[in-house]
Scaffold this motif. Structure first.
Motif, PDB file in Angstrom:
ATOM      1  N   LEU A 382       0.834  -1.205   0.000  1.00  0.00           N
ATOM      2  CA  LEU A 382       0.000   0.000   0.000  1.00  0.00           C
ATOM      3  C   LEU A 382       0.869   1.256   0.000  1.00  0.00           C
ATOM      4  CD1 LEU A 382      -2.833  -0.972   2.524  1.00  0.00           C
ATOM      5  CD2 LEU A 382      -2.882  -1.016   0.032  1.00  0.00           C
ATOM      6  N   TRP A 383       1.935   1.223   0.771  1.00  0.00           N
ATOM      7  CA  TRP A 383       2.827   2.381   0.830  1.00  0.00           C
ATOM      8  C   TRP A 383       3.472   2.637  -0.528  1.00  0.00           C
ATOM      9  CZ3 TRP A 383       3.655   6.740   2.815  1.00  0.00           C
ATOM     10  CH2 TRP A 383       4.902   7.359   2.777  1.00  0.00           C
ATOM     11  N   ARG A 384       3.748   1.566  -1.257  1.00  0.00           N
ATOM     12  CA  ARG A 384       4.350   1.714  -2.588  1.00  0.00           C
ATOM     13  C   ARG A 384       3.416   2.490  -3.516  1.00  0.00           C
ATOM     14  NH1 ARG A 384       3.735  -1.166  -7.271  1.00  0.00           N
ATOM     15  NH2 ARG A 384       5.449  -1.019  -8.777  1.00  0.00           N
ATOM     16  N   LEU A 385       2.113   2.261  -3.408  1.00  0.00           N
ATOM     17  CA  LEU A 385       1.158   2.987  -4.246  1.00  0.00           C
ATOM     18  C   LEU A 385       1.190   4.483  -3.960  1.00  0.00           C
ATOM     19  CD1 LEU A 385      -1.889   0.536  -4.080  1.00  0.00           C
ATOM     20  CD2 LEU A 385      -0.207   0.767  -5.909  1.00  0.00           C
ATOM     21  N   TRP A 386       1.386   4.848  -2.690  1.00  0.00           N
ATOM     22  CA  TRP A 386       1.493   6.259  -2.346  1.00  0.00           C
ATOM     23  C   TRP A 386       2.794   6.840  -2.902  1.00  0.00           C
ATOM     24  CZ3 TRP A 386      -2.233   9.278  -0.271  1.00  0.00           C
ATOM     25  CH2 TRP A 386      -3.335   8.637   0.306  1.00  0.00           C
ATOM     26  N   LYS A 387       3.854   6.036  -2.893  1.00  0.00           N
ATOM     27  CA  LYS A 387       5.138   6.527  -3.395  1.00  0.00           C
ATOM     28  C   LYS A 387       5.089   6.783  -4.899  1.00  0.00           C
ATOM     29  CE  LYS A 387       8.998   4.794  -1.992  1.00  0.00           C
ATOM     30  NZ  LYS A 387      10.066   3.828  -1.688  1.00  0.00           N
ATOM     31  N   ILE A 388       4.426   5.906  -5.640  1.00  0.00           N
ATOM     32  CA  ILE A 388       4.370   6.085  -7.089  1.00  0.00           C
ATOM     33  C   ILE A 388       3.167   6.933  -7.504  1.00  0.00           C
ATOM     34  CG2 ILE A 388       5.554   3.893  -7.469  1.00  0.00           C
ATOM     35  CD1 ILE A 388       2.899   2.666  -8.276  1.00  0.00           C
ATOM     36  N   ASP A 389       2.339   7.314  -6.513  1.00  0.00           N
ATOM     37  CA  ASP A 389       1.173   8.178  -6.756  1.00  0.00           C
ATOM     38  C   ASP A 389       0.242   7.566  -7.791  1.00  0.00           C
ATOM     39  OD1 ASP A 389      -0.457  10.374  -6.416  1.00  0.00           O
ATOM     40  OD2 ASP A 389       0.583  11.602  -7.900  1.00  0.00           O
ATOM     41  N   ARG A 390      -0.098   6.294  -7.582  1.00  0.00           N
ATOM     42  CA  ARG A 390      -1.006   5.596  -8.482  1.00  0.00           C
ATOM     43  C   ARG A 390      -1.952   4.708  -7.663  1.00  0.00           C
ATOM     44  NH1 ARG A 390       1.077   8.637 -11.368  1.00  0.00           N
ATOM     45  NH2 ARG A 390       1.801   8.436 -13.538  1.00  0.00           N
ATOM     46  N   ASP A 391      -3.251   4.931  -7.793  1.00  0.00           N
ATOM     47  CA  ASP A 391      -4.286   4.057  -7.228  1.00  0.00           C
ATOM     48  C   ASP A 391      -4.269   3.967  -5.704  1.00  0.00           C
ATOM     49  OD1 ASP A 391      -5.212   3.309  -9.822  1.00  0.00           O
ATOM     50  OD2 ASP A 391      -3.524   1.928  -9.980  1.00  0.00           O
ATOM     51  N   GLN A 392      -3.575   4.880  -5.019  1.00  0.00           N
ATOM     52  CA  GLN A 392      -3.488   4.768  -3.573  1.00  0.00           C
ATOM     53  C   GLN A 392      -4.835   4.990  -2.890  1.00  0.00           C
ATOM     54  OE1 GLN A 392      -2.169   7.070  -5.514  1.00  0.00           O
ATOM     55  NE2 GLN A 392      -1.685   9.000  -4.483  1.00  0.00           N
ATOM     56  N   TYR A 393      -5.654   5.881  -3.442  1.00  0.00           N
ATOM     57  CA  TYR A 393      -6.944   6.152  -2.823  1.00  0.00           C
ATOM     58  C   TYR A 393      -7.908   4.978  -3.000  1.00  0.00           C
ATOM     59  CZ  TYR A 393      -5.086  10.891  -2.722  1.00  0.00           C
ATOM     60  OH  TYR A 393      -4.290  11.992  -2.498  1.00  0.00           O
ATOM     61  N   VAL A 394      -7.826   4.320  -4.139  1.00  0.00           N
ATOM     62  CA  VAL A 394      -8.676   3.159  -4.382  1.00  0.00           C
ATOM     63  C   VAL A 394      -8.308   2.028  -3.424  1.00  0.00           C
ATOM     64  CG1 VAL A 394      -9.304   1.398  -6.069  1.00  0.00           C
ATOM     65  CG2 VAL A 394      -9.077   3.767  -6.784  1.00  0.00           C
ATOM     66  N   ALA A 395      -7.017   1.749  -3.286  1.00  0.00           N
ATOM     67  CA  ALA A 395      -6.567   0.675  -2.398  1.00  0.00           C
ATOM     68  C   ALA A 395      -6.905   0.990  -0.944  1.00  0.00           C
ATOM     69  CB  ALA A 395      -5.064   0.462  -2.556  1.00  0.00           C
ATOM     70  N   SER A 396      -6.659   2.213  -0.529  1.00  0.00           N
ATOM     71  CA  SER A 396      -6.960   2.604   0.857  1.00  0.00           C
ATOM     72  C   SER A 396      -8.456   2.560   1.110  1.00  0.00           C
ATOM     73  CB  SER A 396      -6.412   4.010   1.134  1.00  0.00           C
ATOM     74  OG  SER A 396      -5.013   4.050   0.946  1.00  0.00           O
ATOM     75  N   GLY A 397      -9.244   2.973   0.117  1.00  0.00           N
ATOM     76  CA  GLY A 397     -10.696   2.908   0.265  1.00  0.00           C
ATOM     77  C   GLY A 397     -11.191   1.484   0.409  1.00  0.00           C
ATOM     78  N   ALA A 398     -10.594   0.552  -0.349  1.00  0.00           N
ATOM     79  CA  ALA A 398     -10.982  -0.858  -0.240  1.00  0.00           C
ATOM     80  C   ALA A 398     -10.648  -1.403   1.148  1.00  0.00           C
ATOM     81  CB  ALA A 398     -10.275  -1.678  -1.317  1.00  0.00           C
ATOM     82  N   ALA A 399      -9.469  -1.069   1.657  1.00  0.00           N
ATOM     83  CA  ALA A 399      -9.081  -1.529   2.993  1.00  0.00           C
ATOM     84  C   ALA A 399     -10.022  -0.978   4.058  1.00  0.00           C
ATOM     85  CB  ALA A 399      -7.643  -1.110   3.287  1.00  0.00           C
ATOM     86  N   LEU A 400     -10.333   0.304   3.963  1.00  0.00           N
ATOM     87  CA  LEU A 400     -11.206   0.939   4.951  1.00  0.00           C
ATOM     88  C   LEU A 400     -12.623   0.376   4.859  1.00  0.00           C
ATOM     89  CD1 LEU A 400     -11.202   3.115   7.141  1.00  0.00           C
ATOM     90  CD2 LEU A 400     -11.928   4.757   5.410  1.00  0.00           C
ATOM     91  N   ALA A 401     -13.093   0.092   3.646  1.00  0.00           N
ATOM     92  CA  ALA A 401     -14.445  -0.446   3.468  1.00  0.00           C
ATOM     93  C   ALA A 401     -14.589  -1.798   4.152  1.00  0.00           C
ATOM     94  CB  ALA A 401     -14.766  -0.566   1.980  1.00  0.00           C
TER      95      ALA A 401
END
Length: 573
Positions: A382-401
């Motif tokens: 998940l942290w890697r997605l934030w580093k590359i600035d790609r799909d981080q909100y989608v992944a975090s939203g799925a985890a939170l959901a």
């Protein structure tokens, strides 16, 4: 430097030698690779404690996980194609099954069990239908970032749910936040004996991971059983697994009304989707590592048949779990024979040691589950997605959901997020203006390559996504807007290499755009139009737009043709 073999490894080799040296009167000596025997026995030692532990997640008796493991191992070894995949109960499928059964709160315990096994068979049927229809591409229906977020949220939820059994308490609410509040609020009621047993078991499991050849879960299980002869756990308020009834039972059909059947079928579809996404990810990962050939449609059929078989013997859902498959690879498996050996090993272990497994303290099983979750609890993906600035909100939203809404609703939200992300990308395409790189005849985005040369009266545009009903009007409106800013433009070239085909809406919008563009005294040319899209335009009556003097195979050809339509002052410098 050679390492000294552990007692466990020596014992496995002895058993392997005994299997390989079985006498066969009238038959040739059995030819079973030694590596597969060693790997199969090692995986069996892992699967027994994990399967029993996963049954607690699903809310089923331990024997149902054992039946599932046997069915999954045997059927996949016969029908599957991965040499390393271990088809057995998984933590995620157990959690989704529990959520599926929870959707029928009015059912009595016996009916809930039947509902669970029926859901497993329905999921297997979904797999088989999808495999026969060659829908293996559905494995990519849920994006990897969504799967990572879903897996992380699910791992957090499952791991936290193991803490109350370790502490000997009960908490209300199934989401992680309620669990944390409930656990903290009962600090005075914590069972220290259970805490010690679970803590020691978890520490041992994590420590034994440094030795891949040693089945840590089996070692901890054996140590937990041995500890029951020294400590009377029930007398200290620590629950034990209890008797494992391995007598086979015939499957039954749940007595449900039409609405309940409809609801069960609806829940079986996402169960199958997530289970296959997890399984195919594991199978494909190990196939790439070892240059194996696997086919998604074949895996659909194999895993579907395994789930059908599991449901028929009243078992849990099965799939290719990452932890068991990793253990199989690390133990040196060379073929699917290792899965058959594992099935024999599981049957023998339960047959010989079933009464001993019944003595196992539940905190030890909870520790096995938490240890199995540690790979999914790693936040690095998940942290890697934030580093590359790609799909981080989608992944975090799925985890939170998953954590807030529960496993089943969170899974549906995760699928919806995956679809929404795709629709957002396809529905809001960018249109790049292209320029030539020197005299190279190569055309690139001017915004990204300032050195690219643009022509004052010839503009070249390329939509970033395929044109279809969802984005055609927005894309061509963007082209019209860019041309409106440059009144001097007399010819526009539309490069459509990303549109392999176009639906009727896209065809109509393109024809309407060309008419409006022509009415402005301008000329529209097409470049890199694919054959299917060209056929669609011709059938729609736009043959003139696809004629050889208006439609070209390359941007350079279109650019050269554009200059012939212009006066000498309009030629590029």
């Amino acid at each position: 430097m050679l390492r000294r073999r552990s007692c466990h490894t020596t014992a496995i080799i002895s058993v392997a030698d005994a299997i390989l040296d079985l006498p066969a009167k009238g038959f040739q000596r059995l030819v079973i690779p030694r590596k597969d025997v060693l790997a199969g026995l090692s995986v069996a030692g892992l699967l027994v404690p994990e399967a029993v532990a996963y049954s607690t997640i699903a809310g089923l008796e331990p024997q149902h996980a054992i039946f599932a493991a046997l069915a999954g191992l045997i059927v996949y070894a016969l029908l599957g194609r991965s040499n390393y995949a271990v088809c057995s109960p998984t933590s995620s499928s157990a959690a989704i099954l529990a959520a599926t059964v929870a959707a029928f709160p009015a059912a009595d315990p016996a009916t809930k069990d039947v509902i669970a096994f029926t859901a497993v068979m329905l999921a297997g049927a979904v797999f088989i239908v999808a495999g026969l229809a060659r829908l293996g591409s559905l494995s990519s229906f849920v994006s990897r970032p969504v799967l990572r977020g879903f897996a992380f949220g699910l791992a957090v939820t499952i791991a936290l749910k193991q803490i109350p059994p370790i502490l000997g308490i009960k908490t209300a609410g199934g989401d992680p936040f309620s669990l944390i509040v409930g656990i903290a609020g009962q600090i005075g009621a914590w069972n220290l004996t259970g805490l010690a047993a679970g803590g020691i078991a978890l520490a041992a499991l994590l420590l034994l991971r440094r030795f891949p050849a040693v089945p840590g879960a089996f070692v901890v299980l054996a140590a937990g059983i041995a500890a029951t002869y020294l400590v009377d756990f029930p007398a200290h308020g620590v629950a034990v697994v209890g008797a494992i009834d391995i007598r086979p039972e015939l499957p039954a059909i749940p007595d449900l009304n039409g609405w309940e059947w409809s609801r069960l079928v609806q829940l079986a579809v996402p169960l199958a989707l997530i289970l296959f996404a997890e399984s195919w990810g594991t199978v494909r990962n190990f196939a790439l590592r070892h240059d194996d050939t696997v086919d998604a449609n074949r895996e659909l059929l194999a895993i579907g048949a395994a789930n059908l078989a599991s449901g028929l013997v009243r078992g849990m859902p099965v799939g290719a779990g990452f932890s068991a498959t990793s253990a199989n690879e690390a133990a040196g498996a060379a073929s699917r024979i290792a899965g058959l050996v594992s099935a024999i090993g599981v049957a023998v272990l339960i047959g010989l040691a079933g009464e001993q497994v019944a003595r196992l303290p539940e905190p030890v099983l909870a520790a096995v589950v938490i240890a199995a979750m540690t790979h999914a609890l790693d936040p690095k993906p998940l942290w890697r997605l934030w580093k590359i600035d790609r799909d981080q909100y989608v992944a975090s939203g799925a985890a939170l959901a998953v954590m807030v809404l529960g496993v089943l609703n969170g899974m549906l939200v995760a699928i919806a997020l995956s679809m929404a992300a795709a629709l957002r990308r396809l529905g809001t395409p960018s249109v790049a203006e292209l320029g030539e790189l020197g005299d190279s005849r190569n055309f690139v985005e001017i915004a990204r390559h300032p050195e690219a040369q643009a022509n004052d009266v010839i503009a070249i545009f390329r939509p970033s996504e395929p044109l279809f009903f969802f984005n055609a009007e927005a894309s061509l409106a963007r082209v019209q807007s860019l041309c409106a800013r440059k009144p001097a433009i007399r010819v526009a070239i539309l490069s459509l290499e990303d549109s392999a085909d176009m639906d009727s809406t896209a065809v109509d919008v393109l024809i309407e755009f060309e008419r409006a563009f022509t009415a402005q005294g301008r000329l529209l040319l097409l470049a890199r139009l694919k054959d299917d899209a060209r056929t669609g335009l011709v059938n729609a009556g736009a043959g003139a737009l696809t004629s050889p003097d208006r439609c070209f195979w390359s941007v350079w050809d279109a650019y050269c043709a554009a200059t012939t339509f212009l006066t000498p002052s309009g030629k590029s410098a």
